[in-house]
Write an enzyme that holds these catalytic residues in place. Structure first.
Site, PDB file in Angstrom:
ATOM      1  N   HIS A   2       1.565   1.314  -1.359  1.00 13.16           N
ATOM      2  CA  HIS A   2       0.158   1.383  -1.751  1.00 13.16           C
ATOM      3  C   HIS A   2      -0.657   2.029  -0.649  1.00 13.16           C
ATOM      4  O   HIS A   2      -0.170   2.253   0.463  1.00 13.16           O
ATOM      5  CB  HIS A   2      -0.404  -0.014  -2.057  1.00 13.16           C
ATOM      6  CG  HIS A   2      -0.467  -0.928  -0.865  1.00 13.16           C
ATOM      7  ND1 HIS A   2       0.553  -1.802  -0.542  1.00 13.16           N
ATOM      8  CD2 HIS A   2      -1.425  -1.105   0.091  1.00 13.16           C
ATOM      9  CE1 HIS A   2       0.236  -2.466   0.551  1.00 13.16           C
ATOM     10  NE2 HIS A   2      -0.958  -2.061   0.963  1.00 13.16           N
ATOM     11  N   HIS A  60      -0.830  -5.375  -5.477  1.00 10.98           N
ATOM     12  CA  HIS A  60      -1.761  -4.247  -5.599  1.00 10.98           C
ATOM     13  C   HIS A  60      -0.989  -2.943  -5.468  1.00 10.98           C
ATOM     14  O   HIS A  60       0.020  -2.856  -4.770  1.00 10.98           O
ATOM     15  CB  HIS A  60      -2.893  -4.317  -4.588  1.00 10.98           C
ATOM     16  CG  HIS A  60      -2.478  -4.422  -3.148  1.00 10.98           C
ATOM     17  ND1 HIS A  60      -1.515  -5.279  -2.689  1.00 10.98           N
ATOM     18  CD2 HIS A  60      -2.921  -3.767  -2.049  1.00 10.98           C
ATOM     19  CE1 HIS A  60      -1.391  -5.170  -1.384  1.00 10.98           C
ATOM     20  NE2 HIS A  60      -2.233  -4.245  -0.970  1.00 10.98           N
ATOM     21  N   HIS A 100      -5.070   2.961   5.358  1.00  8.15           N
ATOM     22  CA  HIS A 100      -3.647   2.966   5.664  1.00  8.15           C
ATOM     23  C   HIS A 100      -2.793   3.283   4.442  1.00  8.15           C
ATOM     24  O   HIS A 100      -3.224   3.098   3.302  1.00  8.15           O
ATOM     25  CB  HIS A 100      -3.200   1.635   6.273  1.00  8.15           C
ATOM     26  CG  HIS A 100      -3.159   0.467   5.331  1.00  8.15           C
ATOM     27  ND1 HIS A 100      -4.160  -0.458   5.235  1.00  8.15           N
ATOM     28  CD2 HIS A 100      -2.206   0.047   4.434  1.00  8.15           C
ATOM     29  CE1 HIS A 100      -3.852  -1.379   4.345  1.00  8.15           C
ATOM     30  NE2 HIS A 100      -2.651  -1.099   3.838  1.00  8.15           N
ATOM     31  N   HIS A 145      -1.272 -11.989   5.568  1.00  5.66           N
ATOM     32  CA  HIS A 145      -2.547 -11.866   4.869  1.00  5.66           C
ATOM     33  C   HIS A 145      -2.838 -13.136   4.086  1.00  5.66           C
ATOM     34  O   HIS A 145      -1.917 -13.815   3.602  1.00  5.66           O
ATOM     35  CB  HIS A 145      -2.488 -10.712   3.862  1.00  5.66           C
ATOM     36  CG  HIS A 145      -2.487  -9.357   4.492  1.00  5.66           C
ATOM     37  ND1 HIS A 145      -3.415  -8.951   5.418  1.00  5.66           N
ATOM     38  CD2 HIS A 145      -1.668  -8.282   4.290  1.00  5.66           C
ATOM     39  CE1 HIS A 145      -3.171  -7.700   5.776  1.00  5.66           C
ATOM     40  NE2 HIS A 145      -2.117  -7.269   5.111  1.00  5.66           N
ATOM     41  N   TYR A 178       0.453  -3.711  11.417  1.00  6.10           N
ATOM     42  CA  TYR A 178      -0.251  -2.421  11.328  1.00  6.10           C
ATOM     43  C   TYR A 178      -0.128  -1.668  12.637  1.00  6.10           C
ATOM     44  O   TYR A 178      -0.230  -2.262  13.720  1.00  6.10           O
ATOM     45  CB  TYR A 178      -1.734  -2.647  11.039  1.00  6.10           C
ATOM     46  CG  TYR A 178      -2.037  -3.176   9.657  1.00  6.10           C
ATOM     47  CD1 TYR A 178      -2.252  -2.312   8.592  1.00  6.10           C
ATOM     48  CD2 TYR A 178      -2.122  -4.547   9.426  1.00  6.10           C
ATOM     49  CE1 TYR A 178      -2.540  -2.801   7.330  1.00  6.10           C
ATOM     50  CE2 TYR A 178      -2.406  -5.041   8.173  1.00  6.10           C
ATOM     51  CZ  TYR A 178      -2.615  -4.159   7.117  1.00  6.10           C
ATOM     52  OH  TYR A 178      -2.899  -4.647   5.873  1.00  6.10           O
ATOM     53  N   GLU A 198       1.179   0.668   7.584  1.00  2.33           N
ATOM     54  CA  GLU A 198       1.531  -0.744   7.461  1.00  2.33           C
ATOM     55  C   GLU A 198       2.968  -0.836   6.982  1.00  2.33           C
ATOM     56  O   GLU A 198       3.390  -0.055   6.128  1.00  2.33           O
ATOM     57  CB  GLU A 198       0.632  -1.459   6.442  1.00  2.33           C
ATOM     58  CG  GLU A 198       1.013  -2.933   6.235  1.00  2.33           C
ATOM     59  CD  GLU A 198       0.354  -3.582   5.019  1.00  2.33           C
ATOM     60  OE1 GLU A 198       0.192  -4.818   5.027  1.00  2.33           O
ATOM     61  OE2 GLU A 198       0.027  -2.866   4.059  1.00  2.33           O
TER      62      GLU A 198
END
Length: 307
Positions: free
Chosen positions: A153, A199, A214, A246, A255, A265
């Site tokens: 993503h 996501h 990112h 997260h 990261y 990431e």
């Protein structure tokens, strides 16, 4: 309602020095270099990806993202979505087949946040790297670096995330899996999916348009993320933050930056989303915990280092 968009297809990133960039994306992240084209672009993929490529690097004088593309089910869906984008008011450009090696025609449009996106239906499929299609082994024997499995993503910063939510939800069929809201329900961040992933693309509200935060690549285990952290230190790569977890999506993450200043990431785990799942909401007063669950406070660089 799902509209026939399947998944992220590729991202084209701008880098300042190609050979330095390949030291990051190929040698450190462990993406496979597939080929180079007559324009000097380099094509790469994660080892589990079936399509020919998922990352394209272009050398230029400013870092950032040129565009992100999503693969749709077939040409009929591509035609339908092209018409719906035009009807919605998007400026649409058709990129002919072959402009990217091995990729069919692409429908390009700009989101209200200023980011450029593409849809495509056809791309040459070369299979998982180093594995046979029949009776495949568990993994290829010649993987390097972090052994990234796939491009997963992008997180993007821009101003009109409300307009982008409407476009991605109503025209493209994405679902809002998670969000961060501020006072009076103002949307501060959107985590949108067109699959069962937490996501496929995310947006954070920011006063400037078309900012890249990112590109993210999937690893298999938490041990792999910890090994990635070791490699970052062993190669003196610029670290942003992590390893950590997260709150949003619950992925385990780290990261770091490529030599051009683009953030990468790598992560593992995380939530899943089905069409009947309600949107998960975080409130703005808990943003630190939402982004970095362990530290519970934001690293200023995470908010301001953009390309």
């Amino acid at each position: 309602m799902r509209k026939g968009v399947m998944r992220p297809g590729h991202v084209q990133l701008r880098v300042l020095d190609m050979e330095e960039a390949l030291g990051h994306y190929r040698d450190l992240l462990g993406l496979i270099e597939v080929e180079r084209d007559s324009a000097g672009r380099v094509y790469l993929k994660g080892w589990t990806e079936v399509d020919k490529f998922s990352v394209v690097l272009r050398e230029t004088d400013t870092p950032g993202m040129d565009f992100m593309a999503f693969k749709v089910l077939d040409d009929q869906v591509l035609e339908q979505l092209q018409g719906e984008l035009v009807a919605y008011g998007c400026q649409v450009e058709v990129i002919p087949a072959g402009e990217l090696n091995g990729c069919g025609r692409r429908v390009r449009f700009e989101a209200p946040t200023g980011h450029v996106f593409e849809l495509f239906a056809d791309k040459e499929q070369t299979g998982k790297w180093g594995l046979d299609a029949v009776n495949p082994e568990a993994w290829p024997r010649d993987l390097t670096g972090m052994k990234a499995t796939r491009f997963d993503h992008c997180l993007l910063y821009g101003d009109d995330i409300d307009g982008t939510l409407t476009l991605f939800r109503d025209v493209l069929g994405f679902e809002l899996a998670e969000q961060v809201v501020g006072e009076e329900e103002e949307k501060l961040a959107l985590f949108m999916t067109v699959s069962t992933k937490a996501h496929d693309v995310a947006f954070i509200k920011h006063p400037e348009k078309n900012k890249f935060h990112h590109a993210s690549f999937l690893l298999e285990t938490w041990e792999d993320v910890l090994r990635a952290a070791d490699l970052i230190s062993m190669h003196d790569v610029s670290l942003d933050i992590g390893p950590t977890r997260h709150g949003l999506t619950h992925g385990k993450t780290i990261y770091f930056f490529d030599p051009s200043g683009n953030r990468s990431e790598v992560f593992c785990g995380g939530d899943y989303h089905y069409p009947d799942h309600p949107t998960v909401t975080w409130t703005g007063d808990k943003l630190g915990k939402a982004i970095f669950y362990h530290d519970r406070q934001l690293n200023e660089r995470f908010l301001t280092a953009l390309t």
